[in-house]
Design a protein around this motif. Structure first.
Motif, PDB file in Angstrom:
ATOM      1  N   THR A  40      59.190  66.005  21.770  1.00  0.00           N
ATOM      2  CA  THR A  40      60.136  65.066  21.738  1.00  0.00           C
ATOM      3  C   THR A  40      59.643  63.590  21.680  1.00  0.00           C
ATOM      4  O   THR A  40      60.170  62.427  22.149  1.00  0.00           O
TER       5      THR A  40
ATOM      6  N   VAL B  80      66.760  71.703  19.900  1.00  0.00           N
ATOM      7  CA  VAL B  80      66.075  70.852  19.085  1.00  0.00           C
ATOM      8  C   VAL B  80      64.463  71.411  18.629  1.00  0.00           C
ATOM      9  O   VAL B  80      64.502  72.085  17.660  1.00  0.00           O
TER      10      VAL B  80
ATOM     11  N   ARG C  43      69.423  61.082  21.898  1.00  0.00           N
ATOM     12  CA  ARG C  43      68.454  62.181  22.232  1.00  0.00           C
ATOM     13  C   ARG C  43      67.663  62.394  21.103  1.00  0.00           C
ATOM     14  O   ARG C  43      66.605  63.286  21.385  1.00  0.00           O
ATOM     15  N   LEU C  44      67.797  62.091  19.954  1.00  0.00           N
ATOM     16  CA  LEU C  44      67.171  62.482  18.882  1.00  0.00           C
ATOM     17  C   LEU C  44      66.491  61.186  18.025  1.00  0.00           C
ATOM     18  O   LEU C  44      65.888  61.388  16.960  1.00  0.00           O
TER      19      LEU C  44
ATOM     20  N   GLY D 206      71.079  67.072  21.451  1.00  0.00           N
ATOM     21  CA  GLY D 206      69.695  67.376  21.785  1.00  0.00           C
ATOM     22  C   GLY D 206      69.303  68.585  22.655  1.00  0.00           C
ATOM     23  O   GLY D 206      68.343  68.605  23.629  1.00  0.00           O
TER      24      GLY D 206
END
Length: 264
Positions: free
Chosen positions: A95, A91, A174-175, A88
């Motif tokens: 978000t 990226v 985080r993704l 992350g």
């Protein structure tokens, strides 16, 4: 036969082990939280350095050592950039989840904003490999990176446009917002185009493998054939209902805060 079989087995093992190692490191960081993601990426810097060194040392070496050094060097650089993405850290600027009902060009732009830093990093990596290998006697590093680059773009486009099967089990915390940009449904025209191009690439590398008149040439094209075939397999797994996640699930700790329906 053995001379070409061993590189194929080696390529498959490196693909499997490297994927599992990266997933393991990222899941460890997800469980610890805090600065763990940065620590994982920083800890992978030696991998990046080894990759650069491998490519540099392979340039003037057309023998077996040069083939393996170039191949593994390109994989190491690619793996570090992928680690930067999965942690992350590299990226994109967006978000948030994709809003319900968003479609067309607006959905594409928003999806691009979620990953564009990573895409630029991959492109810069490609540019670096092109510049480093320009005029070199050994081009295996360039071909290795090009295969990975083209296959990754193709896979992302198919996930965005729509495929029947999408494995969400290994998407890092985080993704997690990226899941909302994937589309599970019938295949689009992008899928047969991707399959056709990858199949033709495999056929071309097989033809070069058969025509190679040196041991180094046979090893080179055996490695490239195996890598391209793995990319083709990954595309087919977006359609064919096979439990591919089991290849790595056994070696990974249970993810933190993963909904029960995504554990199977």
């Amino acid at each position: 036969m053995t001379q070409t079989l061993l590189p194929v087995v080696a390529a498959i093992f490196v693909w499997w082990f490297a994927t599992g190692a990266i997933l393991l490191a990222v899941r460890w960081a997800d469980r610890l939280g805090g600065p763990a993601h940065g620590m994982v990426l920083l800890g992978g810097v030696p991998l990046l350095a080894l990759g650069v060194a491998g490519i540099i040392t392979s340039l003037g070496e057309a023998g077996l050592w040069g083939v393996y050094a170039g191949f593994l060097g390109a994989l190491a650089i690619w793996g570090w950039i992928e680690m930067a993405f999965l942690t992350g850290i590299v990226v994109g600027s967006e978000t948030r989840d994709c809003p319900a009902g968003l479609s067309g060009w607006r959905r594409f732009v928003r999806a691009w904003n979620t990953v564009w830093h990573h895409e630029v990093a991959l492109l810069l990596g490609l540019l670096g490999v092109v510049l480093a290998t320009s005029g070199g006697a050994n081009q295996v590093a360039l071909w290795t990176y090009l295969i990975l680059f083209a296959a990754r773009i193709s896979a992302k486009l198919n996930l965005f446009l729509g495929v029947p099967r999408i494995n969400l089990e290994f998407v890092p915390i985080r993704l997690s917002h990226l899941k909302s940009y994937f589309r599970r449904g019938p295949i689009t025209v992008a899928f047969p185009i991707s399959i056709t191009l990858l199949s033709l690439s495999v056929a071309c590398f097989v033809e070069r493998l058969v025509a190679a008149d040196t041991a180094a040439g046979q090893i080179e094209f055996a490695l490239l054939t195996a890598l391209t075939a793995l990319a083709l397999l990954e595309h087919w797994l977006m359609v064919v209902p096979l439990p591919d996640a089991k290849l790595w699930r056994w070696m990974l700790p249970a993810p933190k805060n993963l909904p029960q329906e995504e554990r199977h």
